[in-house]
Design a protein around this motif. Structure first.
Motif, short mmCIF file in Angstrom:
data_model
loop_
_atom_site.label_atom_id
_atom_site.label_comp_id
_atom_site.label_asym_id
_atom_site.label_seq_id
_atom_site.Cartn_x
_atom_site.Cartn_y
_atom_site.Cartn_z
N PRO A 65 -111.46 -57.97 -93.70
CA PRO A 65 -110.06 -58.12 -93.32
C PRO A 65 -109.21 -58.12 -94.47
O PRO A 65 -107.92 -57.14 -94.69
N ALA A 66 -109.13 -59.22 -94.83
CA ALA A 66 -107.85 -59.53 -95.94
C ALA A 66 -107.98 -58.23 -97.18
O ALA A 66 -106.74 -58.14 -97.39
N SER A 108 -111.56 -53.67 -88.60
CA SER A 108 -110.90 -53.51 -88.95
C SER A 108 -109.37 -54.43 -89.62
O SER A 108 -109.44 -55.50 -89.81
N PRO A 109 -108.79 -53.64 -90.81
CA PRO A 109 -108.27 -54.01 -91.88
C PRO A 109 -106.99 -55.17 -91.42
O PRO A 109 -106.68 -55.14 -90.22
N CYS A 110 -107.24 -56.46 -91.76
CA CYS A 110 -105.19 -56.64 -91.08
C CYS A 110 -104.36 -56.14 -91.82
O CYS A 110 -104.08 -55.12 -92.07
N MET A 189 -103.86 -65.31 -95.38
CA MET A 189 -104.06 -63.64 -94.77
C MET A 189 -105.80 -64.04 -94.84
O MET A 189 -106.51 -64.07 -93.82
N GLN A 192 -106.45 -66.68 -92.29
CA GLN A 192 -106.36 -66.28 -91.21
C GLN A 192 -107.04 -64.95 -90.80
O GLN A 192 -107.59 -65.04 -89.21
N CYS A 193 -107.33 -64.73 -91.65
CA CYS A 193 -108.56 -63.74 -91.12
C CYS A 193 -109.96 -64.07 -90.75
O CYS A 193 -110.39 -63.20 -90.02
N SER A 196 -110.08 -65.95 -87.50
CA SER A 196 -109.93 -65.04 -86.16
C SER A 196 -111.59 -63.74 -86.04
O SER A 196 -112.04 -64.09 -85.31
N GLN A 197 -111.47 -63.38 -87.20
CA GLN A 197 -113.18 -63.13 -87.74
C GLN A 197 -114.42 -63.78 -87.34
O GLN A 197 -115.31 -63.25 -86.53
N ALA A 201 -110.19 -69.14 -84.61
CA ALA A 201 -108.34 -68.84 -84.97
C ALA A 201 -108.02 -70.25 -84.26
O ALA A 201 -108.15 -70.78 -83.07
#
Length: 203
Positions: A65-66, A108-110, A189, A192-193, A196-197, A201
């Protein structure tokens, strides 16, 4: 979708900012100013067992994502104007290819950050180019038969050319501050990503 990401301070409490490293070359100042963020991220990714397929897939998906967002943001910032051979340095296609070979869907990308100065482009690219160096070591731990296009080492001459460019273009305190800020945005990033992944988080 493109959005701005709040820039963390280039010299948060307890760490040094660009002015504290004025006696060092820009490359070493940038490395020192981002060392804490770098170490924290390394600690997160070191927990993956790359010889295990599910862990390797999770590792790539945590990076994606990042990485995809930052590389796209650098494209949008016309990184090819700043970094010679930028097109050949891009690795998003390699990352997506590895995931496809492993039959793993790409996340999906950040949201895309915005790099509005040449120095910010260099700071963001510093993180991605440094990850290529790290990949040269990680690839040895990947299980046999797994795709490794993303982690395959690049030409060492490209890294030498890049750090020479850092020393040339980040010679002022203002440009170094921009580069440090952008690099810290990118490290944040990735952290965080990745959290989240993994579903970890923090609130």
């Amino acid at each position: 979708m493109k959005s701005t990401i709040a820039n963390p301070s280039p010299h948060p409490r307890g760490s040094a900012g660009p002015a504290d490293y004025e006696h060092r070359s820009p490359r070493f100042a940038l490395r020192a100013a981002t060392a804490e963020a770098h170490a924290r991220l390394d600690g997160m990714f070191s927990t993956f067992n790359l010889a295990n397929k599910s862990d390797y897939v999770a590792f790539l998906r945590a990076q994606a994502p990042a990485f995809l967002a930052v590389e796209a943001a650098l494209d949008a910032a016309a990184a090819e104007r700043v970094i010679q051979g930028w097109e050949s340095r891009r690795r998003s296609a390699d990352l997506l290819s590895d995931l496809a070979t492993l039959a793993a869907p790409a996340p999906s990308p950040c949201p895309l950050p915005i790099f509005s100065t040449d120095a910010a482009v260099l700071g963001a690219a510093y993180v991605l180019e440094g990850s290529r160096l790290g990949g040269a070591m990680l690839v040895r731990a990947v299980g046999p038969g797994f795709p490794t296009a993303f982690l395959t080492p690049g030409n060492p001459a490209d890294w030498r050319a890049f750090i020479s460019l850092l020393d040339e273009r980040l010679s002022s305190e203002a440009s170094l501050a921009d580069a440090v800020s952008a690099a810290l945005v990118v490290f944040a990033m990735f952290e965080q990503c990745a959290r989240s992944q993994s579903g970890a988080a923090q609130p």
